[in-house]
Design a protein around this motif. Structure first.
Motif, PDB file in Angstrom:
ATOM      1  N   PRO A 188       0.836  -1.204   0.000  1.00 47.47           N
ATOM      2  CA  PRO A 188       0.000   0.000   0.000  1.00 47.47           C
ATOM      3  C   PRO A 188       0.871   1.255   0.000  1.00 47.47           C
ATOM      4  O   PRO A 188       1.976   1.255   0.548  1.00 47.47           O
ATOM      5  CB  PRO A 188      -0.778  -0.124   1.316  1.00 47.47           C
ATOM      6  N   PHE A 189       0.380   2.342  -0.601  1.00 49.03           N
ATOM      7  CA  PHE A 189       1.166   3.579  -0.621  1.00 49.03           C
ATOM      8  C   PHE A 189       1.047   4.335   0.702  1.00 49.03           C
ATOM      9  O   PHE A 189       1.800   5.271   0.956  1.00 49.03           O
ATOM     10  CB  PHE A 189       0.728   4.483  -1.787  1.00 49.03           C
ATOM     11  N   ARG A 190       0.080   3.938   1.530  1.00 44.74           N
ATOM     12  CA  ARG A 190      -0.100   4.518   2.869  1.00 44.74           C
ATOM     13  C   ARG A 190      -0.386   3.384   3.834  1.00 44.74           C
ATOM     14  O   ARG A 190      -0.592   2.230   3.441  1.00 44.74           O
ATOM     15  CB  ARG A 190      -1.261   5.515   2.889  1.00 44.74           C
ATOM     16  N   ASP A 191      -0.403   3.701   5.137  1.00 43.21           N
ATOM     17  CA  ASP A 191      -0.717   2.676   6.120  1.00 43.21           C
ATOM     18  C   ASP A 191      -2.156   2.200   5.943  1.00 43.21           C
ATOM     19  O   ASP A 191      -3.037   2.959   5.521  1.00 43.21           O
ATOM     20  CB  ASP A 191      -0.525   3.239   7.531  1.00 43.21           C
ATOM     21  N   LEU A 192      -2.393   0.941   6.270  1.00 39.95           N
ATOM     22  CA  LEU A 192      -3.753   0.413   6.254  1.00 39.95           C
ATOM     23  C   LEU A 192      -4.470   0.830   7.528  1.00 39.95           C
ATOM     24  O   LEU A 192      -3.912   0.763   8.626  1.00 39.95           O
ATOM     25  CB  LEU A 192      -3.731  -1.109   6.126  1.00 39.95           C
ATOM     26  N   GLU A 193      -5.721   1.237   7.392  1.00 39.83           N
ATOM     27  CA  GLU A 193      -6.483   1.782   8.506  1.00 39.83           C
ATOM     28  C   GLU A 193      -7.671   0.890   8.844  1.00 39.83           C
ATOM     29  O   GLU A 193      -8.040  -0.014   8.079  1.00 39.83           O
ATOM     30  CB  GLU A 193      -6.979   3.185   8.153  1.00 39.83           C
ATOM     31  N   ALA A 194      -8.318   1.201   9.959  1.00 39.09           N
ATOM     32  CA  ALA A 194      -9.505   0.443  10.376  1.00 39.09           C
ATOM     33  C   ALA A 194     -10.600   0.553   9.322  1.00 39.09           C
ATOM     34  O   ALA A 194     -11.331  -0.420   9.066  1.00 39.09           O
ATOM     35  CB  ALA A 194     -10.009   0.954  11.728  1.00 39.09           C
ATOM     36  N   TYR A 195     -10.713   1.726   8.691  1.00 43.36           N
ATOM     37  CA  TYR A 195     -11.789   1.913   7.718  1.00 43.36           C
ATOM     38  C   TYR A 195     -11.544   1.165   6.408  1.00 43.36           C
ATOM     39  O   TYR A 195     -12.403   1.149   5.529  1.00 43.36           O
ATOM     40  CB  TYR A 195     -12.044   3.400   7.454  1.00 43.36           C
ATOM     41  N   ASP A 196     -10.382   0.540   6.258  1.00 39.15           N
ATOM     42  CA  ASP A 196     -10.134  -0.299   5.084  1.00 39.15           C
ATOM     43  C   ASP A 196     -10.711  -1.704   5.246  1.00 39.15           C
ATOM     44  O   ASP A 196     -10.759  -2.468   4.280  1.00 39.15           O
ATOM     45  CB  ASP A 196      -8.631  -0.414   4.820  1.00 39.15           C
ATOM     46  N   VAL A 197     -11.130  -2.036   6.457  1.00 35.64           N
ATOM     47  CA  VAL A 197     -11.610  -3.394   6.745  1.00 35.64           C
ATOM     48  C   VAL A 197     -13.095  -3.492   6.420  1.00 35.64           C
ATOM     49  O   VAL A 197     -13.932  -2.854   7.065  1.00 35.64           O
ATOM     50  CB  VAL A 197     -11.379  -3.759   8.227  1.00 35.64           C
ATOM     51  N   MET A 198     -13.409  -4.305   5.433  1.00 35.10           N
ATOM     52  CA  MET A 198     -14.805  -4.591   5.100  1.00 35.10           C
ATOM     53  C   MET A 198     -15.219  -5.889   5.797  1.00 35.10           C
ATOM     54  O   MET A 198     -14.366  -6.708   6.149  1.00 35.10           O
ATOM     55  CB  MET A 198     -14.960  -4.721   3.584  1.00 35.10           C
ATOM     56  N   PRO A 199     -16.517  -6.084   6.030  1.00 37.51           N
ATOM     57  CA  PRO A 199     -16.954  -7.294   6.752  1.00 37.51           C
ATOM     58  C   PRO A 199     -16.432  -8.588   6.150  1.00 37.51           C
ATOM     59  O   PRO A 199     -16.023  -9.501   6.880  1.00 37.51           O
ATOM     60  CB  PRO A 199     -18.478  -7.203   6.666  1.00 37.51           C
ATOM     61  N   ASN A 200     -16.397  -8.689   4.834  1.00 37.30           N
ATOM     62  CA  ASN A 200     -15.915  -9.930   4.227  1.00 37.30           C
ATOM     63  C   ASN A 200     -14.418 -10.110   4.433  1.00 37.30           C
ATOM     64  O   ASN A 200     -13.911 -11.231   4.514  1.00 37.30           O
ATOM     65  CB  ASN A 200     -16.251  -9.971   2.737  1.00 37.30           C
ATOM     66  N   VAL A 201     -13.673  -8.988   4.534  1.00 33.69           N
ATOM     67  CA  VAL A 201     -12.237  -9.057   4.793  1.00 33.69           C
ATOM     68  C   VAL A 201     -11.981  -9.589   6.198  1.00 33.69           C
ATOM     69  O   VAL A 201     -11.135 -10.467   6.412  1.00 33.69           O
ATOM     70  CB  VAL A 201     -11.585  -7.673   4.594  1.00 33.69           C
ATOM     71  N   GLU A 202     -12.718  -9.067   7.166  1.00 37.26           N
ATOM     72  CA  GLU A 202     -12.582  -9.549   8.542  1.00 37.26           C
ATOM     73  C   GLU A 202     -12.844 -11.052   8.620  1.00 37.26           C
ATOM     74  O   GLU A 202     -12.090 -11.799   9.255  1.00 37.26           O
ATOM     75  CB  GLU A 202     -13.566  -8.804   9.447  1.00 37.26           C
ATOM     76  N   GLU A 203     -13.863 -11.503   7.944  1.00 36.22           N
ATOM     77  CA  GLU A 203     -14.202 -12.924   7.953  1.00 36.22           C
ATOM     78  C   GLU A 203     -13.092 -13.762   7.311  1.00 36.22           C
ATOM     79  O   GLU A 203     -12.735 -14.830   7.812  1.00 36.22           O
ATOM     80  CB  GLU A 203     -15.521 -13.152   7.220  1.00 36.22           C
ATOM     81  N   LYS A 204     -12.531 -13.261   6.215  1.00 35.36           N
ATOM     82  CA  LYS A 204     -11.446 -13.985   5.550  1.00 35.36           C
ATOM     83  C   LYS A 204     -10.248 -14.165   6.478  1.00 35.36           C
ATOM     84  O   LYS A 204      -9.662 -15.258   6.550  1.00 35.36           O
ATOM     85  CB  LYS A 204     -10.999 -13.221   4.291  1.00 35.36           C
ATOM     86  N   PHE A 205      -9.853 -13.112   7.166  1.00 31.73           N
ATOM     87  CA  PHE A 205      -8.695 -13.194   8.043  1.00 31.73           C
ATOM     88  C   PHE A 205      -8.936 -14.171   9.193  1.00 31.73           C
ATOM     89  O   PHE A 205      -8.071 -14.994   9.508  1.00 31.73           O
ATOM     90  CB  PHE A 205      -8.336 -11.807   8.585  1.00 31.73           C
ATOM     91  N   HIS A 206     -10.089 -14.075   9.815  1.00 31.08           N
ATOM     92  CA  HIS A 206     -10.395 -14.986  10.932  1.00 31.08           C
ATOM     93  C   HIS A 206     -10.405 -16.436  10.465  1.00 31.08           C
ATOM     94  O   HIS A 206      -9.809 -17.313  11.122  1.00 31.08           O
ATOM     95  CB  HIS A 206     -11.741 -14.613  11.548  1.00 31.08           C
ATOM     96  N   ASN A 207     -11.048 -16.696   9.362  1.00 38.57           N
ATOM     97  CA  ASN A 207     -11.157 -18.071   8.893  1.00 38.57           C
ATOM     98  C   ASN A 207      -9.806 -18.637   8.470  1.00 38.57           C
ATOM     99  O   ASN A 207      -9.485 -19.794   8.768  1.00 38.57           O
ATOM    100  CB  ASN A 207     -12.155 -18.160   7.732  1.00 38.57           C
ATOM    101  N   ALA A 208      -9.020 -17.836   7.767  1.00 45.47           N
ATOM    102  CA  ALA A 208      -7.723 -18.314   7.277  1.00 45.47           C
ATOM    103  C   ALA A 208      -6.776 -18.616   8.428  1.00 45.47           C
ATOM    104  O   ALA A 208      -6.116 -19.671   8.451  1.00 45.47           O
ATOM    105  CB  ALA A 208      -7.109 -17.280   6.336  1.00 45.47           C
ATOM    106  N   ILE A 209      -6.706 -17.711   9.396  1.00 43.18           N
ATOM    107  CA  ILE A 209      -5.788 -17.928  10.517  1.00 43.18           C
ATOM    108  C   ILE A 209      -6.261 -19.096  11.381  1.00 43.18           C
ATOM    109  O   ILE A 209      -5.452 -19.901  11.863  1.00 43.18           O
ATOM    110  CB  ILE A 209      -5.626 -16.626  11.326  1.00 43.18           C
ATOM    111  N   ALA A 210      -7.562 -19.216  11.563  1.00 43.09           N
ATOM    112  CA  ALA A 210      -8.092 -20.361  12.311  1.00 43.09           C
ATOM    113  C   ALA A 210      -7.695 -21.682  11.641  1.00 43.09           C
ATOM    114  O   ALA A 210      -7.355 -22.665  12.322  1.00 43.09           O
ATOM    115  CB  ALA A 210      -9.607 -20.259  12.431  1.00 43.09           C
ATOM    116  N   LYS A 211      -7.706 -21.713  10.313  1.00 45.22           N
ATOM    117  CA  LYS A 211      -7.339 -22.935   9.596  1.00 45.22           C
ATOM    118  C   LYS A 211      -5.849 -23.231   9.741  1.00 45.22           C
ATOM    119  O   LYS A 211      -5.455 -24.394   9.945  1.00 45.22           O
ATOM    120  CB  LYS A 211      -7.722 -22.812   8.121  1.00 45.22           C
ATOM    121  N   LEU A 212      -5.000 -22.215   9.652  1.00 49.89           N
ATOM    122  CA  LEU A 212      -3.567 -22.444   9.848  1.00 49.89           C
ATOM    123  C   LEU A 212      -3.293 -22.980  11.249  1.00 49.89           C
ATOM    124  O   LEU A 212      -2.490 -23.910  11.428  1.00 49.89           O
ATOM    125  CB  LEU A 212      -2.793 -21.141   9.614  1.00 49.89           C
TER     126      LEU A 212
END
Length: 300
Positions: free
Chosen positions: A89-113
């Motif tokens: 990213p050209f700038r830092d990632l912020e809280a407002y960059d997180v969409m509901p489907n993104v949050e779900e993807k991260f939780h599910n992927a890390i849980a699987k690892l």
């Protein structure tokens, strides 16, 4: 979606000692982490099964750092498979960059690892922008360990890696156009590449420290690279205590005694140390550009 995951992220500006710190702490029996195989095949979460070989004593002891054995990785392809803007990213990632489907993807992927690696805690490393607000939005109880290295050493190191984009100027590198004050510093030093490398460290170290203020003290720890190379066991144990896992695990303490940490600030390690590489005038320039941050982290 698993909501009870509280990862630990080990972060830094880049060229700062992330790898040796992870070599020290990530092999604690509690931790799952993305490996080079997760990086190469980010959708095949079951590859984390390979990392279980570290639970076999003889394999872990004799082969831990061999080439094809799974090891911790910054695994940007894995992270980018969850959020396309994660890597560059050209700038830092912020809280407002997180969409509901993104949050779900991260939780599910890390849980699987974690499931495939058979661990109860998750640890990962990355460098550059802090991404603290971004991950805090996804994992409200996550922790961050920030490793800091002398900015003069980092600047010297950046000038010796092929992927540094500073050679192409501020309009093509990854960190946005510097503010008026930093542009004035570049003008003062005739747009020196050494000055630009120092400004990169200055931008990122201030970004990390500023964003860390949104966290309570029990969720953010800073350690210095120089303290780690001087006393690896003490820094490793400080990190383990911060995370809240068992320090006195026999296999972990044995691992700590076996890990070799090289002080790249003083010894030749792929490149010459910064004091040997830079002229006195160049060192004085870096001292001037970075004096505020170097003072803050007790390098002066």
């Amino acid at each position: 979606m698993s909501k009870d995951i509280s990862p630990t992220f080990v972060i830094g500006t880049g060229r700062c000692g992330l790898t040796p710190l992870m070599d020290l702490i990530s092999y604690h029996k509690s931790f799952s982490w993305p490996s080079q195989y997760n990086a190469k095949y980010p959708k095949f979460y079951s590859l984390s099964l390979l990392s279980r070989m570290h639970d076999i004593s003889i394999v872990s002891r004799l082969l831990k750092f061999k080439r094809y054995i799974p090891t911790h990785s910054e695994a940007y392809s894995f992270w980018n498979s969850l959020f396309l803007g994660f890597r560059r990213p050209f700038r830092d990632l912020e809280a407002y960059d997180v969409m509901p489907n993104v949050e779900e993807k991260f939780h599910n992927a890390i849980a699987k690892l974690m499931k495939y690696q058979g661990k109860k805690q998750f640890m990962a490393e990355y460098s550059g922008w802090s991404r603290i607000a971004f991950f805090n939005e996804i994992f409200p109880h996550c922790r961050f360990i920030h490793i800091v290295r002398d900015g003069r050493a980092v600047a010297n190191s950046l000038l010796n890696v092929s992927y540094w984009k500073g050679w192409e100027g501020i309009h093509k590198w990854r960190w946005g156009v510097p503010d008026k004050e930093l542009l004035g510093i570049l003008d003062k030093y005739n747009h020196s590449y050494i000055a630009l490398a120092a400004i990169q460290w200055k931008i990122l170290i201030n970004n990390i420290m500023h964003k860390s203020k949104i966290l309570s003290p029990d969720r953010f720890l800073s350690v210095r690279y120089e303290d780690m190379v001087n006393d690896p066991l003490a820094i490793a144990n400080e990190c383990i205590d911060f995370i809240g896992v068992e320090r006195d695990c026999k296999s972990f303490q044995k691992h700590l005694r076996a890990v070799k940490i090289i002080d790249a600030n003083k010894n030749f390690f792929r490149i010459s140390s910064w004091r040997e590489s830079l002229s006195n005038n160049q060192i004085h320039m870096l001292d001037d550009i970075l004096k505020k941050e170097l003072n803050y982290f007790s390098y002066f």
